[in-house]
Structures are given as structure tokens and as C-alpha cells.
Scaffold this active site. Structure first.
Site, PDB file in Angstrom:
ATOM      1  CG  HIS A   1      -2.425  -0.735  -0.233  1.00  0.00           C
ATOM      2  ND1 HIS A   1      -2.564  -1.883   0.478  1.00  0.00           N
ATOM      3  CD2 HIS A   1      -1.112  -0.438  -0.228  1.00  0.00           C
ATOM      4  CE1 HIS A   1      -1.371  -2.287   0.888  1.00  0.00           C
ATOM      5  NE2 HIS A   1      -0.466  -1.420   0.478  1.00  0.00           N
ATOM      6  N   GLY A   2      -6.249   1.896  -0.748  1.00  0.00           N
ATOM      7  CA  GLY A   2      -6.900   3.009  -1.425  1.00  0.00           C
ATOM      8  C   GLY A   2      -8.300   2.679  -1.864  1.00  0.00           C
TER       9      GLY A   2
END
Lengths: 474, 345
Positions: A323-324
């Protein structure tokens, strides 16, 4: 160009649809239209981004053929490793290098080694996490002999660059999407077009009216106020759900106009009773991807309980990282990993149902699960660890009996927008589907009422200068 | 055809209902009022006072036929009094000056809309005036504001909807968000430039009509520090631009604006607000001056009647950007004289 823009809804989509319809009977021409449309759609956010898309797509197209044409297992594995290293490497370079070098700098500074380290700055490439996973699954499936390589580059490129799902999913496997794109598809009938258009309008409505208003509640929440952390968590839970599922709705509705069925990505996730059910209902295409390509290869649940829990934690750690680049995403992933492990060992939902009976136990399990998910969202949304801490502290103040000044007003705003989400999801959940899929079952007056209400709520409450879709950054 | 009608019956009926409601509501005159954060339509966000000025000026001034239409940042809004300028030059002067965060793109979008109103009202404007402070000219961030995009959405596209939220619709929105079913701007504390709420702002806005868009800069004067005198130019970026672009950002924007004026059949007048201190000592002042000279050479028809840097005593300012009333009057007289000298009568 975003799905909620006029350019997309009134220019791009109709033009592509008309062009596609004109050449539909020739699969090559139809795929050329789809491919070019995808490249234009993607390139409009920055033409240089096409380099990453093309690099990933073309390399995996070539590697897919290499893997299939080779009988020696070692060589097949070598080609697959190249695919994995390239895709994951490119993803890491783009997404994680600034974060990694930033942390290295901090470490070097902290250790007194140097205070002049170089920080790598890479542009945020939209949707790179989505299309690298898609092309990667293509080569992995060929390696596993579950898929065969495509000879026609145009067909393959239309799979990678199919614009409805290019930037934020659903993550489609080649074995699901390519067979649909390869054949000459009949044109969409009016009966099929009507629900598809409803799905698109529903998605736009959900984004502009619900997600963006929840977004403002999140942004306006002053975490110094007692209880604001709770609103922050609940509102973000709603925002991220409405935002992401809205994108999926528009994507699925658009694809249906081209007679392509994209996988369902959400299925009333906040009605889940336990973490594994939540992941069967939330971002389904990602959770099945990591299940098939990470969790099962790690051993899945084939070992003992300890190994299963280890595999779950590793998988969710990677899911968080996907996701990041940020420790908060990793902690969010680990939190879900811990929940899965906890429920695996102690099935709290079952315990509740045994204690209170199914009638009361089931909603209690859902409420508990929702609270646990919301705790995770605080990590996910927090812009800094200080903000995350403040959110938890603000929740704690409720129990210390602090006066809840702004809390009531914020709660009203939250309830105002959460109510339609709850009601529509409840109706969908009761029938085991998503709410817009009930369109075909609705009487004419109800369908009409939906259009009128959605139109006016867009006028009254829709945010004109809309926020970007949250998942564009992933 | 039957299949189409039966499939899309609900949508077609819905469209008929919407058309009927819209037609009915257009028969009933409704006052043009604000909704919350009108330009971005984010009712949960506080309104920006600059947005209010933009809307108010569009609603009250744009239909007044005029010879001079002034756009630009807030230095011109508070620093140029039309009534004084028009004592020396002929014709009406409307001050649409607002705010730097519009960017040059915002000025052009807004100007295009004003021109539509002007022509619809039978006006035939001759001059498009851009008034900025040298401090704004030195900025690197014309394009980074979201206001030009909001302006484009509100005014610059065929499906614009500036009047969508008025009358009963606004009542509904306000009722839903704030519990007050009124079609009036509600309890928007605006931003740092305005203290108090709308109740003490309304009379000021009403006066814009009489002053042709000028207003005294609200709030007390701030002491001017010498640090502020230096242009806020990031030298590194300036060099970067110089290397990569044949022109600085300012000149490119001025070129576009001059092009815009030309296509609209207007003569561009470029004005700079006075500064309170030694801004010319800034390293980049010479570069910017060169750029402006180059622009003037390229566009000989553009009127640049005053120098890029003009110094006024600090006591005539509210802050480095904005003149007080006395300063505005002196500036307006000087501008008028300079225009006359430049052949504008």
C-alpha cells in the site's frame, strides 16, 4: 483524467465506446482501440509514466513466451525470477526508494556518520502497484502452466492497459480477462447497458457525495478534541471504502459497456464477523492475489498452527508494504496479520455467537470486527506517528469523561453520510451481493427515484473540486 | 427502440422530472447567494474570503459596461481606486482585482467570463489591466494554486453551474449541513484576512458596487521588516528556469495574457503596485526587470506606464503587498497621470 471528471464521462468514454462499437467485429481492431484508449487515458496523467507501463508489459510479454517455450525447469525458473525481480524492483524503485533512502539518511545522521546523504526523489507513478501485479501474475501463471503465452501483442496489451481498471484495479488475472478480450464480443444490449450506466452513476455519486464528504470530516477532525479520534477513524473507514469501491463501480460499469466482466472487489466488507471474512470482502482481488502468490507458496495453512500464523503475518506485512512506503502501512498490515492470527487461535466471533446466540452474537461479532478494522485505519490514515498517537489519545479521553464539545456536531455529520452507506450495504448484504447489483430487481419507480435523488444530492452535496481517488497513490 | 425505451425508462423519467423541477425553479426568481465555499463546493470547508470577492464582483460589477477592466492580485484590489483614475482618463474602470492565488490562468479565466457579461450587457471594453505587486511577479508558484481550476469549473466550461446552488437548493444544503434552512451565506468565518463573520462583511460587499470594486484593505497595518523587502525568489529555481526555459515563468504568463487580450480585441495594460522598501536590492530584481523589458519589446502595443519598482514610504502601506487608503489614492493619481502620458485619454 479521473472517472468523476466531465472529460471522462462525457467525452472520453463515449468516444471510445463509439469507436469500439464501430470496429467490434474485428477482434484485433477492437483491441487496438482498447489499447490506445488505455495508453491515452494513462498518458494524460503524465506521458513519461507510459515508460513504466510499457516496460513492465513488454518484458512480461516476452518472458511469458520464453518460459512457455522452455522445457528445462531451471531455465523456466530463471526467466520467472527475471520477471519477478524486474517488476518488484521497478515497483520498489518508484515507491520505496525515497522512503528507504530517507530512513537511511536518518540512521546515518543519528549514528553521526554523515548528514549529507542523498535523497532519491521519484515521481509517483499512478497505478504501478496494480499493473505490475497483473503482468507478474501472467508470467507466474505461465510458469505454473495454468496459463499459456499470447502471441498477439495487441491482445496482451489490451489486457494490461484496459483503461477501466488500469489505475486502481480490480487486479485482474490474465486467465480471467484475456479470454474475454480475445474473442469477438457481441455488442452490449440496451438491457445490459442500463445497469452498467447505473453502476457508473452510482460510483460517481458515491465518490463525490459520500467519499469526499467523509474526507472533509476526516480533514476537519481536530484531534485535540475529546472523541475526535473516534470520528476520525470511523469517517476514514467510510471514506476509504466509498472512495475505493466507487472507483471499482465505475470501472466495472465501464467494462460492462465493452462486454467485459471485471471481478468483484468489494462485498459489504463492514458486515464481516471475523478478519478472514473481512479479507474475503475487502479489496478481494488483492487479497486473492496475495493468497495465491504469497501465502500459499509460503506454505499456507499446510504446516502447524505456528507456521500458519507466521505465513499470515508475513503475507499481511507485504500487503501493508504494497500500500505504500511508510511504517504506518506496515503496522496496518501487521495489525491485520495479528487479527487473523488472533482469530485463528481464538475465534472471537464464534465465542460471541456461542455466548449470546446467533441472533445477538452475529451483530456483536460484526460490531467488534468493525472496531478492530477502524483501529487499523488510524494507522493507515495517520500522516505522522504523532497524529496517530493523538487519535488514540483523543479516543481515550471519551472514557476519562472529558466534555465532548465538537464531537456531537461531527457525529451528526458522520451519521448523515454514513446512514445511506449502512442502509444500502445492509440491503446488499442481505442478498449476498453489492447494492447496485440490485438495480435489475428494482421496480421502475424506485430506479427513477434513485436517479433523481442521486442527481440532486450531487448538486446539493457533491464536492465540485473533488479529491483524487485514495488508491491512485498505491 | 422498444427495448431501448423499456431499458432506459427509469432514466428517461428521471430526466423528465429533473427538467420539470429545473424549469419550475427557473420561473421563480431566486437571489444569487453564496453557498459554503462556493467555488470548490465543499460545504464542510470554511469559505475563503477571496472566493467571496470573486463571486461578489462578478455578480455586481460584471454587467456594468466599462472601458477598463482590471484584474490581478490583491495589491490592485486595495491599491487602485477607479474613481480617482477616471478623473483623468475617460470611461468606466472596474476593479476586479482579487488575489494572487488565482494565478495568471485564473485571471484569464475570470476575465473571459467578465467579458461575456460585458458584451451581453452591450459594453465594449477597450483595456484589460493587469495589476500585480513586484512581489507577486517574483513568485514561482503561479500554477500551483487550485483556484484557477475551480474558476475554470465555475466559469470556464460549457457545463458550468455557478447558479445551481441558489434559493431553495441552498436552503436545503444549509439545512442539511448546518440545521438552518436559509438561502444565505452562513457563519463562514472566512480566512485570516477577515475578522468577524458575514454580518459585518455584507455592508462592505455592498459598497463594492459604488467603489467599482475597490475596498480598503481590512485589518490593522503590520510593521514592515527589512527581511520581507527581498523578493521571495528561490535563486536555485530561478537559475533552473533560466537554464531550461528560454523565458522565466513570469514572462511566459505575461505572453499568454497578452495573447489573450489580443484575441479578445483588448489592449493590455500592465501595472505594478508600489513597494515599501528596497526591493530593487533583491538579487533577482534585475533579472525580473530584464524579463519585463524583453516582454515590452516583444509586445510593443502593451502599455506599461509605470516602473516595475516604485518606492512609497512605509507609512502608506498596510503590509508589503498592500497600500492603505492614502497610499491607494496616491497610487491611483500616479497611475492616471502615467496612463495619460502613455496616450490613454
Amino acid at each position: 483524467m479521473t472517472f468523476q471528471s466531465y472529460e471522462y464521462l462525457f467525452v472520453f468514454l463515449p468516444v471510445v465506446f463509439i469507436l469500439y462499437t464501430l470496429v467490434r467485429k474485428n477482434a484485433f481492431a477492437a483491441n487496438t482501440v482498447i489499447c490506445l484508449a488505455g495508453l491515452i487515458f494513462y498518458g494524460m496523467s503524465g506521458w513519461h509514466f507510459l515508460f513504466f507501463l510499457m516496460a513492465s508489459a513488454l518484458l512480461d510479454f516476452w518472458l511469458g513466451k520464453k518460459i512457455a517455450s522452455c522445457e528445462e525447469q531451471d531455465k523456466r525458473k530463471r526467466w520467472l525470477i527475471i520477471s519477478c525481480v524486474f517488476n518488484v524492483g521497478m515497483l520498489s524503485l518508484v515507491k520505496y526508494s525515497p522512503w528507504i533512502t530517507g530512513n537511511l539518511n536518518d540512521l546515518m545522521r543519528w549514528s553521526g556518520f554523515s548528514d549529507h546523504a542523498v535523497l532519491m526523489a521519484m515521481p509517483m507513478v499512478p497505478g504501478i502497484s496494480f499493473y505490475t501485479f497483473q503482468t507478474l501474475s501472467y508470467t507466474i501463471d505461465i510458469y505454473k502452466r495454468e496459463e499459456h503465452p499470447r502471441r498477439n501483442l495487441m491482445t496482451y496489451m489490451s489486457f494490461v492497459s484496459f483503461f477501466p481498471h488500469l489505475v486502481a484495479g480490480p487486479i485482474m488475472r490474465s486467465r480471467n480477462l484475456l479470454p474475454q478480450l480475445e474473442k469477438v464480443r457481441p455488442s452490449v444490449t440496451w438491457e445490459q447497458a442500463a445497469p452498467a450506466i447505473f453502476l457508473i452513476i452510482w460510483g460517481v455519486f458515491k465518490k463525490l457525495v459520500l467519499a469526499d464528504n467523509f474526507g472533509d470530516i476526516v480533514n476537519n477532525a481536530n484531534l485535540n478534541d475529546a472523541g475526535a479520534g473516534l470520528i476520525f477513524a470511523y469517517a476514514f473507514a467510510m471514506q476509504v471504502y466509498c472512495d475505493f469501491s466507487a472507483y471499482t463501480d465505475v470501472a466495472r460499469g465501464t467494462a460492462r459497456l465493452f462486454k467485459v466482466e471485471l471481478n468483484v472487489n468489494f462485498l459489504t466488507p463492514y458486515f464481516s464477523q471475523n478478519p478472514s471474512e473481512f479479507w474475503r470482502r475487502w479489496h478481494i482481488t488483492l487479497s486473492t492475489w496475495v493468497r495465491d502468490y504469497v501465502y500459499i507458496p509460503l506454505g499456507g495453512n499446510r504446516g502447524g498452527a505456528r507456521q500458519t500464523m507466521r505465513n499470515v503475518i508475513i503475507t499481511m506485512f507485504l500487503c501493508g508494504l504494497w500500500h505504500g512506503a511508510g511504517t504506518n502501512y506496515i503496522v496496518w498490515g501487521l495489525w491485520h496479520g495479528a487479527l487473523l492470527a488472533l482469530y485463528y487461535r481464538y475465534p472471537l466471533d464464534e465465542m460471541l455467537k456461542r455466548k449470546f446466540g446467533s441472533r445477538l452474537g452475529q451483530p456483536l461479532a460484526m460490531i467488534l470486527m468493525f472496531q478492530l478494522v477502524c483501529i487499523g485505519w488510524i494507522f493507515f490514515r495517520g500522516e505522522s506517528w504523532q497524529q496517530i498517537w493523538q487519535a488514540f489519545y483523543s479516543i481515550g479521553e471519551i472514557f476519562r469523561g472529558e466534555p465532548l464539545g465538537a464531537f456531537t456536531q461531527m457525529l451528526y455529520m458522520l451519521a448523515l453520510f454514513a446512514l445511506p452507506v449502512f442502509l444500502t450495504d445492509y440491503l446488499g448484504w442481505k442478498r449476498g451481493t453489492e447494492y447496485p447489483e440490485l438495480y435489475t430487481l428494482m421496480p421502475t419507480w424506485l430506479k427513477t427515484a434513485h436517479y433523481v435523488v442521486m442527481f440532486y444530492l450531487l448538486i446539493f452535496l457533491g464536492k465540485r473540486l473533488s479529491n483524487d481517488f485514495i488508491y491512485f497513490q498505491f | 427502440m422498444t427495448s431501448f425505451i423499456s431499458s432506459f425508462k427509469p432514466l428517461l423519467i428521471a430526466l423528465c422530472i429533473i427538467l420539470a423541477v429545473e424549469a419550475a425553479s427557473h420561473l421563480v426568481p431566486v437571489p444569487q447567494r453564496y453557498n459554503s465555499d462556493l467555488l470548490t463546493l465543499a460545504p464542510q470547508q470554511k469559505e475563503r474570503v477571496t472566493n467571496i470577492f470573486l463571486i461578489e464582483k462578478m455578480n455586481t460589477l460584471a454587467n456594468m459596461p466599462a472601458r477598463f477592466l482590471q484584474f490581478g492580485d490583491s495589491s490592485g484590489f486595495y491599491g487602485l481606486k477607479p474613481e480617482i483614475v477616471t478623473q483623468r482618463v475617460k470611461g468606466e474602470w472596474l476593479n476586479f482585482g482579487c488575489c494572487a492565488r488565482m494565478g495568471f490562468g485564473g485571471y484569464r479565466t475570470y476575465a473571459a467570463e467578465v467579458l461575456k457579461h460585458q458584451r451581453a450587457a452591450g459594453g465594449n471594453p477597450t483595456f484589460m489591466v493587469i495589476n500585480i505587486t513586484p512581489y507577486y511577479a517574483a513568485t514561482r508558484e503561479f500554477e500551483e494554486s487550485e483556484l484557477p481550476e475551480a474558476l475554470h469549473l465555475a466559469y470556464g466550461q460549457p457545463w458550468r453551474y455557478e447558479s445551481w446552488l441558489a434559493g431553495w437548493r441552498l436552503s436545503f444544503t444549509n439545512w442539511l449541513y448546518l440545521g438552518k434552512p436559509v438561502d444565505e451565506f452562513l457563519d463562514q468565518r472566512t480566512d485570516k484576512y477577515w475578522s468577524g463573520d458575514f454580518s459585518n462583511m455584507r455592508p462592505e460587499l455592498d459598497r463594492l458596487n459604488q467603489t467599482h470594486g475597490w475596498m480598503e484593505r481590512p485589518g490593522p497595518a503590520k510593521p514592515i521588516t527589512m527581511d520581507e523587502c527581498v523578493f521571495p525568489v528561490d535563486e536555485e529555481r530561478l537559475e533552473w528556469y533560466a537554464r531550461r526555459q528560454p523565458q522565466l515563468l513570469l514572462r511566459r504568463e505575461l505572453n499568454e495574457t497578452a495573447n489573450f487580450a489580443k484575441t479578445q480585441g483588448l489592449t493590455l495594460v500592465l501595472l505594478f503596485n508600489p513597494v515599501p522598501c528596497e526591493a530593487e536590492r533583491s538579487d533577482s530584481a534585475a533579472t525580473l526587470q530584464r524579463e519585463i523589458e524583453a516582454f515590452k519589446a516583444e509586445w510593443p502595443d502593451v502599455i506599461v506606464p509605470v516602473d516595475f519598482i516604485r518606492r512609497y514610504p512605509p507609512e502608506l502601506f498596510k503590509d508589503i503587498w498592500h497600500l492603505n487608503v492614502v497610499g491607494a489614492e496616491r497610487n491611483s493619481r500616479e497611475i492616471a497621470e502615467a496612463l495619460v502620458k502613455a496616450g490613454v485619454r
